[in-house]
Design a protein around this motif. Sequence first.
Motif, PDB file in Angstrom:
ATOM      1  N   ARG A   4       0.830  -1.208   0.000  1.00 26.60           N
ATOM      2  CA  ARG A   4       0.000   0.000   0.000  1.00 26.60           C
ATOM      3  C   ARG A   4       0.863   1.256   0.000  1.00 26.60           C
ATOM      4  O   ARG A   4       0.545   2.232  -0.681  1.00 26.60           O
ATOM      5  N   THR A  42      -6.744  -4.718  -5.679  1.00 26.50           N
ATOM      6  CA  THR A  42      -7.265  -4.890  -4.320  1.00 26.50           C
ATOM      7  C   THR A  42      -6.676  -3.827  -3.399  1.00 26.50           C
ATOM      8  O   THR A  42      -7.392  -3.222  -2.587  1.00 26.50           O
ATOM      9  N   GLN A  45      -8.245  -0.456  -4.071  1.00 24.39           N
ATOM     10  CA  GLN A  45      -9.586  -0.367  -3.476  1.00 24.39           C
ATOM     11  C   GLN A  45      -9.493  -0.084  -1.980  1.00 24.39           C
ATOM     12  O   GLN A  45     -10.268   0.709  -1.441  1.00 24.39           O
ATOM     13  N   ARG A  46      -8.531  -0.709  -1.311  1.00 22.22           N
ATOM     14  CA  ARG A  46      -8.353  -0.466   0.121  1.00 22.22           C
ATOM     15  C   ARG A  46      -7.857   0.956   0.394  1.00 22.22           C
ATOM     16  O   ARG A  46      -8.252   1.585   1.374  1.00 22.22           O
ATOM     17  N   VAL A  48      -8.540   3.551  -1.403  1.00 18.32           N
ATOM     18  CA  VAL A  48      -9.709   4.415  -1.573  1.00 18.32           C
ATOM     19  C   VAL A  48     -10.612   4.290  -0.346  1.00 18.32           C
ATOM     20  O   VAL A  48     -11.053   5.300   0.217  1.00 18.32           O
ATOM     21  N   ARG A  49     -10.868   3.060   0.084  1.00 16.57           N
ATOM     22  CA  ARG A  49     -11.724   2.829   1.255  1.00 16.57           C
ATOM     23  C   ARG A  49     -11.198   3.562   2.491  1.00 16.57           C
ATOM     24  O   ARG A  49     -11.956   4.148   3.260  1.00 16.57           O
ATOM     25  N   ASP A  50      -9.853   3.551   2.661  1.00 16.49           N
ATOM     26  CA  ASP A  50      -9.237   4.153   3.842  1.00 16.49           C
ATOM     27  C   ASP A  50      -8.979   5.651   3.688  1.00 16.49           C
ATOM     28  O   ASP A  50      -8.439   6.282   4.601  1.00 16.49           O
ATOM     29  N   GLY A  51      -9.345   6.218   2.535  1.00 17.36           N
ATOM     30  CA  GLY A  51      -9.200   7.655   2.335  1.00 17.36           C
ATOM     31  C   GLY A  51      -7.811   8.108   1.917  1.00 17.36           C
ATOM     32  O   GLY A  51      -7.529   9.308   1.893  1.00 17.36           O
ATOM     33  N   GLU A  54      -8.049   8.342  -4.170  1.00 17.99           N
ATOM     34  CA  GLU A  54      -9.396   8.525  -4.705  1.00 17.99           C
ATOM     35  C   GLU A  54      -9.359   8.321  -6.212  1.00 17.99           C
ATOM     36  O   GLU A  54      -8.292   8.398  -6.839  1.00 17.99           O
ATOM     37  N   TYR A  69      -6.258   6.643 -10.486  1.00 20.78           N
ATOM     38  CA  TYR A  69      -6.312   6.970  -9.061  1.00 20.78           C
ATOM     39  C   TYR A  69      -5.298   8.062  -8.766  1.00 20.78           C
ATOM     40  O   TYR A  69      -4.308   8.208  -9.462  1.00 20.78           O
TER      41      TYR A  69
END
Length: 177
Positions: A4, A42, A45-46, A48-51, A54, A69
């Motif tokens: 990440r 994957t 996506q995480r 984005v989910r965690d801010g 975007e 992104y």
Amino acid sequence: MSTRHILLGLLARGPSHGYDLKRRHDERFPQARPLAYGQVYTTLQRLVRDGFAEVDGTASDGGPERTAYRTTETGTRELARWTGEIAPPAPHVTNEIFTRLVVLILTGGDADAHLRAQRAAHMARMRELTALKTAPDADLTTVLSADYALNHLDADLRWMTTTAARLTTLTTEVRSR
């Protein structure tokens, strides 16, 4: 290795889509295991989910739809926090060479022959890495990665030399127990 954070670092240069991030990862970290596309998407996506990232937009350009992104302010702060951390030195360094040697000593195997063979394998790998980093087309990432590996191989070789000098004492000690 934090996938990440690596992807955040690659996004820091500007918006990108998963395919380009995977390609740049594999180029920038040539000694690392290549990322699978599924792992890239994957992880995105995480993020984005965690801010931390975007969606910057989607486009198809006549082919499959691609989502670009970009990092967010929160992602930029997280990347700065992560890069500012000091990686703690391992409290107990052990590896396969050490483990095999101990088992050879414990079982009465030929530890000295094993060390000689391991030394030869290390020297061969060091020659490969030296050729890789001194190639005319070697980029900075390749040179840094090769230097890192060479220093670790050198440390292994120094350990092997010290251990070889102690083998008689070590095997005598184990057999007397």
